[in-house]
Design a protein around this motif. Structure first.
Motif, PDB file in Angstrom:
ATOM      1  N   MET A   1       1.083  -1.087  -0.252  1.00  0.00           N
ATOM      2  CA  MET A   1       0.134   0.349   0.028  1.00  0.00           C
ATOM      3  C   MET A   1       0.912   1.288  -0.291  1.00  0.00           C
ATOM      4  N   GLY A   2       1.431   1.767  -1.431  1.00  0.00           N
ATOM      5  CA  GLY A   2       1.907   3.007  -1.396  1.00  0.00           C
ATOM      6  C   GLY A   2       1.668   3.907   0.029  1.00  0.00           C
ATOM      7  N   GLY A   3       3.225   4.319   0.456  1.00  0.00           N
ATOM      8  CA  GLY A   3       2.532   5.981   1.349  1.00  0.00           C
ATOM      9  C   GLY A   3       1.885   5.208   2.860  1.00  0.00           C
ATOM     10  N   SER A   4       1.531   4.224   2.760  1.00  0.00           N
ATOM     11  CA  SER A   4       0.494   4.034   4.666  1.00  0.00           C
ATOM     12  C   SER A   4       1.781   3.743   5.033  1.00  0.00           C
ATOM     13  N   VAL A   5       0.877   4.041   6.145  1.00  0.00           N
ATOM     14  CA  VAL A   5       1.926   4.409   7.982  1.00  0.00           C
ATOM     15  C   VAL A   5       2.369   3.096   8.573  1.00  0.00           C
ATOM     16  N   ASN A   6       3.772   2.654   8.570  1.00  0.00           N
ATOM     17  CA  ASN A   6       3.382   1.535   9.774  1.00  0.00           C
ATOM     18  C   ASN A   6       2.610   1.114  11.185  1.00  0.00           C
ATOM     19  N   VAL A   7       2.237   0.079  11.447  1.00  0.00           N
ATOM     20  CA  VAL A   7       1.474  -0.089  12.253  1.00  0.00           C
ATOM     21  C   VAL A   7       2.447  -1.470  13.510  1.00  0.00           C
ATOM     22  N   GLU A   8       3.055  -0.738  14.773  1.00  0.00           N
ATOM     23  CA  GLU A   8       3.209  -1.848  15.362  1.00  0.00           C
ATOM     24  C   GLU A   8       2.603  -2.371  16.238  1.00  0.00           C
ATOM     25  N   ARG A   9       2.758  -3.468  16.565  1.00  0.00           N
ATOM     26  CA  ARG A   9       2.462  -4.297  17.820  1.00  0.00           C
ATOM     27  C   ARG A   9       3.044  -5.301  19.024  1.00  0.00           C
ATOM     28  N   ASP A  10       2.984  -4.943  19.900  1.00  0.00           N
ATOM     29  CA  ASP A  10       3.315  -5.012  20.835  1.00  0.00           C
ATOM     30  C   ASP A  10       2.959  -6.313  22.159  1.00  0.00           C
ATOM     31  N   ARG A  11       3.040  -6.931  21.808  1.00  0.00           N
ATOM     32  CA  ARG A  11       2.727  -8.269  23.538  1.00  0.00           C
ATOM     33  C   ARG A  11       3.672  -8.253  24.593  1.00  0.00           C
ATOM     34  N   PHE A  12       3.588  -7.945  26.027  1.00  0.00           N
ATOM     35  CA  PHE A  12       4.467  -7.869  26.969  1.00  0.00           C
ATOM     36  C   PHE A  12       3.848  -8.708  28.115  1.00  0.00           C
ATOM     37  N   ASP A  13       4.437  -9.504  28.588  1.00  0.00           N
ATOM     38  CA  ASP A  13       4.102 -10.029  29.968  1.00  0.00           C
ATOM     39  C   ASP A  13       5.493 -10.066  30.591  1.00  0.00           C
ATOM     40  N   SER A  14       5.502  -9.143  31.690  1.00  0.00           N
ATOM     41  CA  SER A  14       6.571  -9.800  32.836  1.00  0.00           C
ATOM     42  C   SER A  14       6.624  -9.566  34.382  1.00  0.00           C
ATOM     43  N   ARG A  15       7.434 -10.551  34.758  1.00  0.00           N
ATOM     44  CA  ARG A  15       7.657 -10.818  36.342  1.00  0.00           C
ATOM     45  C   ARG A  15       8.441  -9.615  36.910  1.00  0.00           C
ATOM     46  N   ASP A  16       9.382 -10.048  35.846  1.00  0.00           N
ATOM     47  CA  ASP A  16      10.921  -8.464  36.369  1.00  0.00           C
ATOM     48  C   ASP A  16      10.501  -6.516  36.146  1.00  0.00           C
ATOM     49  N   MET A  17      10.047  -6.472  37.254  1.00  0.00           N
ATOM     50  CA  MET A  17      10.113  -5.002  37.410  1.00  0.00           C
ATOM     51  C   MET A  17      11.298  -4.302  36.629  1.00  0.00           C
ATOM     52  N   GLY A  18      12.497  -4.379  36.390  1.00  0.00           N
ATOM     53  CA  GLY A  18      13.255  -3.978  35.978  1.00  0.00           C
ATOM     54  C   GLY A  18      13.052  -3.939  34.361  1.00  0.00           C
ATOM     55  N   GLU A  19      12.225  -4.505  33.790  1.00  0.00           N
ATOM     56  CA  GLU A  19      11.906  -5.099  32.386  1.00  0.00           C
ATOM     57  C   GLU A  19      10.812  -3.657  32.254  1.00  0.00           C
ATOM     58  N   VAL A  20       9.904  -4.120  33.499  1.00  0.00           N
ATOM     59  CA  VAL A  20       8.636  -3.434  32.936  1.00  0.00           C
ATOM     60  C   VAL A  20       9.249  -1.304  32.881  1.00  0.00           C
ATOM     61  N   GLN A  21       9.991  -1.255  33.448  1.00  0.00           N
ATOM     62  CA  GLN A  21       9.880  -0.022  34.053  1.00  0.00           C
ATOM     63  C   GLN A  21      11.216   0.886  32.805  1.00  0.00           C
ATOM     64  N   GLU A  22      11.440  -0.473  32.035  1.00  0.00           N
ATOM     65  CA  GLU A  22      12.352  -0.417  30.754  1.00  0.00           C
ATOM     66  C   GLU A  22      11.112   0.284  29.202  1.00  0.00           C
ATOM     67  N   LEU A  23      11.026  -0.581  29.738  1.00  0.00           N
ATOM     68  CA  LEU A  23       9.547  -0.626  28.684  1.00  0.00           C
ATOM     69  C   LEU A  23       8.358   1.030  28.803  1.00  0.00           C
ATOM     70  N   ILE A  24       8.110   1.173  29.634  1.00  0.00           N
ATOM     71  CA  ILE A  24       7.253   1.867  29.873  1.00  0.00           C
ATOM     72  C   ILE A  24       8.202   3.532  29.933  1.00  0.00           C
ATOM     73  N   SER A  25       9.508   3.625  30.703  1.00  0.00           N
ATOM     74  CA  SER A  25      10.256   4.791  29.994  1.00  0.00           C
ATOM     75  C   SER A  25      10.689   5.402  28.762  1.00  0.00           C
ATOM     76  N   ARG A  26      10.669   4.083  27.935  1.00  0.00           N
ATOM     77  CA  ARG A  26      10.663   4.109  26.480  1.00  0.00           C
ATOM     78  C   ARG A  26       9.507   4.354  26.098  1.00  0.00           C
ATOM     79  N   ARG A  27       7.863   4.205  26.403  1.00  0.00           N
ATOM     80  CA  ARG A  27       7.060   3.890  25.272  1.00  0.00           C
ATOM     81  C   ARG A  27       6.145   5.123  26.187  1.00  0.00           C
ATOM     82  N   TYR A  28       6.688   6.499  27.160  1.00  0.00           N
ATOM     83  CA  TYR A  28       5.896   6.683  27.516  1.00  0.00           C
ATOM     84  C   TYR A  28       6.859   8.303  28.133  1.00  0.00           C
ATOM     85  N   VAL A  29       7.808   8.307  29.368  1.00  0.00           N
ATOM     86  CA  VAL A  29       8.536   9.260  30.046  1.00  0.00           C
ATOM     87  C   VAL A  29       9.568   8.051  31.275  1.00  0.00           C
ATOM     88  N   GLU A  30       9.723   8.935  31.779  1.00  0.00           N
ATOM     89  CA  GLU A  30      11.201   7.793  32.613  1.00  0.00           C
ATOM     90  C   GLU A  30      10.239   8.272  33.388  1.00  0.00           C
TER      91      GLU A  30
END
Length: 323
Positions: free
Chosen positions: A1-30
């Motif tokens: 589809m010419g000129g289309s915008v990519n759609v990024e999908r992500d599934r994330f499950d974790s029991r590690d707070m460090g991993e979750v902190q990194e994800l949320i900081s990257r997606r939203y704010v520190e």
């Protein structure tokens, strides 16, 4: 589809707070999270979609979490699905439960307490709301949100409907890309809805009349028109023209002051007129509930009777007998 915008999908499950902190900081704010309670019970899950600056996210914290976050420069609205959400910004604080919506203040540090919270988020670039405010006559430099909760229950429902529409656009296994025009329409719907739902400077009377916010006098003019013309075919456009504003401004004003829509107010008035006729009916004059209801535009007897009982606490037939 010419000129289309990519759609990024992500599934994330974790029991590690460090991993979750990194994800949320990257997606939203520190931010700095801390688990309050049993660390071993912690679990986080997220299902997100991102396209052209728009983020849709459904997530859940299975624990009690305390968070200190850096200022957001995006426009973000969270709707609680489960649990208890507590957000503070300086002296301002909002506590929300299932079904309630919260707008994140921009450019200020935020503190959160999330108690077993499941939520959905819509995030969009902050400049979109500023540009939309400019179209409503507000200098982008002077635009600001003035509250964290919707102006009314009706606008809460409107935001939920907007969220459902946007989610539907990206639901299912496809698309992995989206047409720019469709993405533009989605962003416009989200921006318009957030300006209509949450208190902001487009809702004051200090700016261009008829754009965004409408003064109480607009509501009075519209109500007077409805009262005078309730027996006639009346459209939303006719009510707005009588009030001297656009339909969108009128709907926002009614939601703020009367917690209904202009056509909802018309419906209430017509129900009241039916009640007056039934109360004033004389024995033997041949008045029936069906005839009176039809004169005021109520063709479906079952729905009419249910609405009447909800409004007045009795069936229309009881009103007629008492009258």
């Amino acid at each position: 589809m010419g000129g289309s915008v990519n759609v990024e999908r992500d599934r994330f499950d974790s029991r590690d707070m460090g991993e979750v902190q990194e994800l949320i900081s990257r997606r939203y704010v520190e931010h700095q999270p801390r688990i309050s309670g049993d660390v071993r019970a912690f679990r986080f899950s997220s299902r997100s979609v991102r396209a052209g600056g728009l983020t849709l996210d459904r997530a859940k914290y299975r624990a009690n979490i305390v968070i200190n976050a850096d200022p957001f420069d995006t426009t973000l609205v969270l709707r609680v699905r489960e649990g208890r959400f507590d957000m503070s910004s300086g002296r301002a604080r909002v506590v929300a439960g299932p079904g309630e919506c919260v707008l994140y203040p921009r450019h200020v540090p935020l503190d959160f307490v999330m108690d077993e919270v499941a939520y959905e988020v819509i995030q969009m670039p902050g400049e979109l709301t500023s540009r939309a405010a400019a179209r409503l006559g507000v200098d982008p430099a002077e635009f600001r949100f003035e509250g964290m909760t919707p102006v009314s229950a009706a606008m809460t429902r409107h935001w939920r409907a907007t969220t459902a529409y946007i989610t539907g656009v990206f639901s299912g296994p496809e698309p992995l890309e989206v047409h720019p025009l469709l993405l533009s329409a989605v962003l416009e719907a989200a921006t318009t809805a957030v300006l209509a739902t949450f208190p902001n400077t487009t809702m004051t009377t200090d700016y261009v009349p008829g754009s965004g916010w409408s003064a109480p006098s607009v509501v009075r003019r519209a109500v007077e028109f409805i009262e005078e013309h309730a027996a006639e075919p009346v459209t939303l456009e006719a009510i707005a023209a009588a009030a001297g504003v656009g339909t969108r401004s009128l709907q926002a004003a009614f939601a703020r002051h009367l917690d209904t829509t202009p056509l909802g107010q018309l419906y209430r008035v017509r129900l009241g007129r039916v009640r007056e006729e039934l109360q004033n009916a004389q024995p033997g004059d041949g008045s029936t509930v069906a005839d009176v209801a039809r004169r005021w535009g109520f063709a479906d007897r079952g729905r009419f009777a249910a609405a009447y009982r909800s409004a007045f606490g009795e069936l229309p037939s009881q009103t007629l007998r008492q009258g």
